[in-house]
Design a protein around this motif. Structure first.
Motif, PDB file in Angstrom:
ATOM      1  N   PHE A  68       3.907  -2.043  -3.929  1.00 30.66           N
ATOM      2  CA  PHE A  68       2.554  -2.323  -4.446  1.00 30.66           C
ATOM      3  C   PHE A  68       2.660  -2.787  -5.899  1.00 30.66           C
ATOM      4  CE2 PHE A  68      -0.697   0.208  -1.723  1.00 30.66           C
ATOM      5  CZ  PHE A  68      -0.039  -0.120  -0.564  1.00 30.66           C
ATOM      6  N   ASP A 119      -4.933  -9.550   2.637  1.00 28.02           N
ATOM      7  CA  ASP A 119      -5.066  -8.094   2.564  1.00 28.02           C
ATOM      8  C   ASP A 119      -6.547  -7.731   2.634  1.00 28.02           C
ATOM      9  OD1 ASP A 119      -3.899  -5.551   2.248  1.00 28.02           O
ATOM     10  OD2 ASP A 119      -4.254  -5.546   0.098  1.00 28.02           O
ATOM     11  N   ARG A 153      -2.564  -9.340  -7.010  1.00 28.22           N
ATOM     12  CA  ARG A 153      -3.914  -9.445  -7.580  1.00 28.22           C
ATOM     13  C   ARG A 153      -4.278 -10.847  -8.039  1.00 28.22           C
ATOM     14  NH1 ARG A 153      -4.418  -3.950  -9.522  1.00 28.22           N
ATOM     15  NH2 ARG A 153      -4.140  -2.778  -7.602  1.00 28.22           N
ATOM     16  N   ASN A 183      -5.649  -1.501   5.406  1.00 24.77           N
ATOM     17  CA  ASN A 183      -5.342  -0.085   5.126  1.00 24.77           C
ATOM     18  C   ASN A 183      -6.642   0.688   5.325  1.00 24.77           C
ATOM     19  OD1 ASN A 183      -6.866  -0.003   2.632  1.00 24.77           O
ATOM     20  ND2 ASN A 183      -5.163  -1.019   1.594  1.00 24.77           N
ATOM     21  N   ARG A 209      -0.576  -2.181  -8.369  1.00 24.34           N
ATOM     22  CA  ARG A 209      -0.810  -0.787  -8.788  1.00 24.34           C
ATOM     23  C   ARG A 209       0.234  -0.339  -9.797  1.00 24.34           C
ATOM     24  NH1 ARG A 209      -3.257   2.537  -3.553  1.00 24.34           N
ATOM     25  NH2 ARG A 209      -4.508   0.779  -2.787  1.00 24.34           N
ATOM     26  N   ALA A 244       3.003  -6.378  -1.954  1.00 26.26           N
ATOM     27  CA  ALA A 244       1.618  -5.969  -1.695  1.00 26.26           C
ATOM     28  C   ALA A 244       0.900  -5.668  -3.003  1.00 26.26           C
ATOM     29  CB  ALA A 244       1.605  -4.743  -0.789  1.00 26.26           C
ATOM     30  N   SER A 245      -0.402  -5.434  -2.874  1.00 29.66           N
ATOM     31  CA  SER A 245      -1.224  -5.168  -4.057  1.00 29.66           C
ATOM     32  C   SER A 245      -1.119  -6.347  -5.032  1.00 29.66           C
ATOM     33  CB  SER A 245      -0.766  -3.847  -4.699  1.00 29.66           C
ATOM     34  OG  SER A 245      -1.610  -3.443  -5.727  1.00 29.66           O
ATOM     35  N   LYS A 290       1.738   0.455  10.511  1.00 29.98           N
ATOM     36  CA  LYS A 290       1.929   0.698   9.082  1.00 29.98           C
ATOM     37  C   LYS A 290       2.087   2.197   8.843  1.00 29.98           C
ATOM     38  CE  LYS A 290      -0.077  -1.327   4.906  1.00 29.98           C
ATOM     39  NZ  LYS A 290      -1.335  -1.812   4.330  1.00 29.98           N
TER      40      LYS A 290
HETATM   41  C1  E4P Z   1      -0.871  -3.249   1.233  1.00 32.73           C
HETATM   42  O1  E4P Z   1      -0.618  -3.394   2.401  1.00 32.73           O
HETATM   43  C2  E4P Z   1      -2.118  -2.680   0.723  1.00 32.73           C
HETATM   44  O2  E4P Z   1      -3.120  -2.825   1.697  1.00 32.73           O
HETATM   45  C3  E4P Z   1      -2.651  -3.378  -0.477  1.00 32.73           C
HETATM   46  O3  E4P Z   1      -1.917  -4.524  -0.820  1.00 32.73           O
HETATM   47  C4  E4P Z   1      -3.087  -2.509  -1.584  1.00 32.73           C
HETATM   48  O4  E4P Z   1      -3.641  -3.320  -2.599  1.00 32.73           O
HETATM   49  P1  E4P Z   1      -4.569  -2.751  -3.760  1.00 32.73           P
HETATM   50  O5  E4P Z   1      -3.686  -2.095  -4.756  1.00 32.73           O
HETATM   51  O6  E4P Z   1      -5.232  -3.969  -4.310  1.00 32.73           O
HETATM   52  O7  E4P Z   1      -5.517  -1.776  -3.114  1.00 32.73           O
END
Ligand code: E4P
Length: 218
Positions: free
Chosen positions: A133, A6, A170, A28, A136, A167-168, A87
């Protein structure tokens, strides 16, 4: 489980690609801005540069929020390279755009998914990927991993082809939990991927092997 990185940073993408475990890239608008990429031509050139590094899918996000604008931008992005996945944000016109692209055979990634209902809608509209996500959600004390479980159950109940792209992400625990649940893909920073390498017993074990070898081969 597929591993996507990402980022829009070409050096990190190359490093992940060189590791031999990379299946694709997600970007993104914030990640593009972080790399200082601005202006339509530069943005398109940058996506092309990413496609030239990786072998798998590369998600490129539309900026428009109306149906016509999303179609126009998405078609332009899709023409860049066959690896491009358009996307699309989880909004009403976005759902219509997902349907449009799915009927045209253009791959899509529905982004900003924060509930099972949104994931169900995106799958019904024919999204190739949905991006819940998880990081988040965790940040605001909701259970991101539980959302992946819910979506997995719903998609399996009805045999949806839409892939769950966690996604997101960490940290390595996110990656492992997603793999246990059966997320199809995870996308996260290079640091989370590299953290999977680490174990203190690997480090101490290797140090001992090398020391013993050195003793008998001095
Ligand atoms: C998903 O496609 C987003 O680009 C991404 O995973 C957002 O991650 P973040 O919450 O770390 O910004």
């Amino acid at each position: 489980m597929k591993f996507f990185i990402d980022t829009a940073n070409l050096k990190e993408i190359q490093e992940a690609q060189d590791l031999g475990v990379l299946d694709g890239v997600t970007t993104n608008p914030s990640l593009m801005a972080k790399e200082g990429i601005s202006g339509k031509n530069n943005v398109l050139k940058h996506y092309k540069a990413i496609c030239d590094i990786v072998e798998g899918d590369v998600s490129a996000e539309v900026i428009a929020t109306d149906f016509e604008g999303m179609i126009r931008e998405g078609e332009e992005l899709a023409e860049l390279d066959e690896k491009i996945v358009v996307k699309i944000p989880m909004i009403k016109d976005g759902v219509k755009a997902l349907k449009y692209f799915s009927e045209k055979g253009i791959k899509t990634n529905c982004t900003l998914i924060f509930s099972a209902g949104q994931a169900l809608l995106a799958a019904k509209a024919g999204a190739s990927y949905v991006s819940p996500f998880i990081g988040r959600l965790d940040d605001i004390s909701f259970d991101g991993i539980q959302l992946i479980e819910q979506i997995r159950t719903i998609y399996d109940n009805y045999g949806f082809d839409t892939e769950i792209l966690a996604a997101s992400v960490r940290n390595p625990i996110h990656i492992i939990r997603c793999a246990e649940i059966g997320a199809d893909v995870m996308t996260g920073p290079l640091s989370a991927m590299l953290a999977l390498l680490n174990h203190p017993l690997t480090d101490s074990g290797l140090a001992k092997f090398l020391a013993d070898h050195a003793k008998t081969n001095a």
